[in-house]
Design a protein around this motif. Structure first.
Motif, mmCIF file in Angstrom:
data_model
loop_
_atom_site.group_PDB
_atom_site.id
_atom_site.type_symbol
_atom_site.label_atom_id
_atom_site.label_comp_id
_atom_site.label_asym_id
_atom_site.label_seq_id
_atom_site.Cartn_x
_atom_site.Cartn_y
_atom_site.Cartn_z
ATOM 1 N N GLN A 171 0.837 -1.191 0.000
ATOM 2 C CA GLN A 171 0.000 0.000 0.000
ATOM 3 C C GLN A 171 0.881 1.254 0.000
ATOM 4 N N ASN A 287 -7.333 3.237 0.538
ATOM 5 C CA ASN A 287 -7.362 2.765 1.923
ATOM 6 C C ASN A 287 -8.324 1.579 2.009
ATOM 7 N N LEU A 288 -7.782 0.361 1.945
ATOM 8 C CA LEU A 288 -8.632 -0.824 1.943
ATOM 9 C C LEU A 288 -9.356 -1.017 3.265
ATOM 10 N N ASP A 289 -8.775 -0.555 4.369
ATOM 11 C CA ASP A 289 -9.467 -0.658 5.667
ATOM 12 C C ASP A 289 -10.802 0.080 5.610
ATOM 13 N N GLN A 290 -10.777 1.299 5.067
ATOM 14 C CA GLN A 290 -12.012 2.077 4.950
ATOM 15 C C GLN A 290 -12.959 1.447 3.940
ATOM 16 N N VAL A 292 -13.278 -1.698 3.319
ATOM 17 C CA VAL A 292 -13.904 -2.854 3.983
ATOM 18 C C VAL A 292 -15.063 -2.385 4.856
ATOM 19 N N VAL A 293 -14.833 -1.307 5.615
ATOM 20 C CA VAL A 293 -15.886 -0.766 6.489
ATOM 21 C C VAL A 293 -17.095 -0.323 5.669
ATOM 22 N N GLU A 299 -14.128 -8.227 3.188
ATOM 23 C CA GLU A 299 -13.265 -8.336 4.353
ATOM 24 C C GLU A 299 -12.428 -9.608 4.304
ATOM 25 N N TYR A 302 -9.632 -9.197 1.880
ATOM 26 C CA TYR A 302 -8.637 -8.267 2.425
ATOM 27 C C TYR A 302 -7.664 -8.995 3.345
ATOM 28 N N TYR A 303 -8.186 -9.846 4.226
ATOM 29 C CA TYR A 303 -7.308 -10.553 5.150
ATOM 30 C C TYR A 303 -6.480 -11.618 4.445
ATOM 31 N N SER A 306 -3.625 -9.454 2.744
ATOM 32 C CA SER A 306 -2.698 -8.715 3.614
ATOM 33 C C SER A 306 -2.053 -9.601 4.668
ATOM 34 N N PRO A 309 1.601 -7.171 5.106
ATOM 35 C CA PRO A 309 1.378 -5.814 4.578
ATOM 36 C C PRO A 309 2.691 -5.036 4.500
#
Length: 465
Positions: A171, A287-290, A292-293, A299, A302-303, A306, A309
């Motif tokens: 990232q 921003n993959l975290d955002q 996912v939310v 999700e 994503y895991y 990463s 990471p």
């Protein structure tokens, strides 16, 4: 200040003595070697900063000598020369780690210019090489330029990650060198003899990406006139690099997850699955975290991606690397564009070192290429810089003051309108040239094209909010 030490390697004693006499006259401490094997032995005995070597030598030729030298003393700068070079040889020399290549007969003043620049380059990196002996494979990391603490930590992480088969998620902002890091991981892995296959998920239309990744069988859709293997199969036993993974649509995310879980894929239109052995390295500037939310990215995928990471630092956090990058790109474009720009004056170097580089290394490289082409020769001064760089720090986009209405308004619509106006302004300034417009916006050309498609924006048409 300590006198720089230079080793001359050439089996032709007349040429060797001539070059050595000139450099000695210029104040350098000079050693001599009669071929590559002798040069390797002399390097072990003498603490030299630079080696100038002929290519055509007995026992160990110049190319092999440079490869061996870089594996044991990567901090030593090398300049190569030959009267029998071709494009392939030149490319191999630079790939092996040569700082510069000269064709014989060469001008001694030109040699001195490159000796000075090479020694400047060596000073910038030598301290870090000596203080970080744990980085063992610097020769394979030469394409990633940097000596700051953050970059040295990154090099160590790449070495540790490369030996495993774990999935990696890189990232970082656009222009930070995500594909270079992915290639370095592949080159240092035990898969380096197999293919490294790169796919830009944002550059391929959604309806074609599935076929591009997984392949298809003949007749599976209109236009499928023959069976075709996908990028996964091309990368079998090797590495698949999925760039801009954040732009992948939900239906393909599901299929990618299955490949990661089961190590098998199903080509479009096929009735049977195929086993594949592929290491996945994915990258994104989003921003993959955002995501996912907000349910824009799965999700579970994503895991899966990463497991390891890696976050690349933006160039504004690598100020110590900027001078090194500027000098490296200057040498690169002097060679490729056949120019003779000697360097940056202090004022220009100070300005570019303090600039925030929103486009990161890609922006810096593009600027140096432009300056080298236009300048041609001499030293780069303030008048050579485009206006936007002359003030040091990059200026934020100026916007009109907006007053929030009593009954409020839709923020998303306002942001969308603002983005649309900026894109159209960039197209207006570039005369409709998408590559130049993308550079003005610090975007990839493919990203700009994708935005134009999604927004249905057409240059030349009046935009109405």
């Amino acid at each position: 200040m300590e006198t720089p030490r230079i080793l001359i390697a050439d089996d032709d004693k007349k040429t060797r003595d001539f070059v050595a006499a000139f450099l000695s006259y210029k104040g350098y401490q000079v050693f001599q070697a009669f071929d590559g094997q002798d040069a390797l032995q002399k390097v072990e005995l003498s603490d030299v900063q630079m080696v100038i070597t002929d290519i055509m030598m007995p026992r160990v030729n110049g190319l092999e000598f440079i490869k061996q030298l870089k594996s044991i003393r990567p901090e030593i700068v090398t300049i190569a020369y030959s009267a029998f070079a071709n494009h392939e040889m030149t490319a191999n020399l630079l790939k092996a780690g040569a700082f510069f290549y000269l064709e014989k007969p060469f001008n001694l003043e030109e040699l001195e210019t490159h000796v000075k620049r090479g020694l400047e380059h060596q000073v910038l990196q030598s301290k870090s090489f000596r203080s970080k002996p744990c980085i063992k494979n610097r020769a394979l990391l030469n394409n990633i330029i940097g000596e700051s603490e953050k970059m040295l930590s990154l090099f160590e992480l790449i070495e540790k990650v490369a030996s495993s088969d774990s999935t990696v998620l890189i990232q970082g902002e656009s222009g930070t060198g995500k594909e270079l890091v992915a290639r370095a991981i592949h080159d240092l892995s035990n898969r380096n003899s197999k293919n490294f296959v790169a796919v830009n998920c944002a550059a391929i239309p959604d309806e074609l990406l599935e076929s591009e990744l997984f392949g298809h069988v003949k007749g599976s859709f209109t236009g499928a006139v023959a069976t075709r293997i996908g990028r996964f199969e091309m990368a079998d036993k090797g590495t698949l690099f999925l760039d801009e993974i954040g732009d992948m649509k939900a239906n393909l995310q599901v299929k990618l997850l299955r490949v990661l879980q089961n190590r098998e894929l199903e080509p479009v239109g096929a009735t049977r699955s195929k086993k594949v052995d592929v290491r996945i390295i994915a990258a994104t500037n989003q921003n993959l975290d955002q995501m996912v939310v907000s349910k824009q990215f799965r999700e579970d995928l994503y895991y899966r991606l990463s497991v390891i990471p890696i976050v690349l630092p933006p160039l504004r956090e690598r100020e110590a690397d900027i001078a090194l990058l500027l000098n490296s790109f200057l040498e690169k474009f002097n060679r490729s564009k056949q120019r003779k720009v000697q360097g940056f004056d202090k004022q220009v170097m100070d300005i570019l070192t303090n600039y925030e580089w929103p486009g990161n290394v890609r922006e810096l490289e593009n600027l140096v290429e432009r300056l080298v082409i236009i300048k041609g020769s001499g030293t780069l001064t303030l008048s050579d810089l485009p206006e936007k760089y002359r003030g040091g720090k990059s200026s934020p986009v100026r916007t009109e003051q907006v007053t929030l209405p009593e009954d409020g308004f839709c923020l998303n619509s306002a942001v969308e309108e603002f983005e649309n106006r900026l894109i159209l302004q960039a197209l207006e300034k570039s005369g409709g040239n998408k590559k130049e417009a993308a550079e003005l916006l610090n975007l990839k050309r493919t990203t700009l094209i994708e935005k134009l498609k999604k927004k249905k924006l057409v240059y030349g048409e009046q935009f109405s909010p």
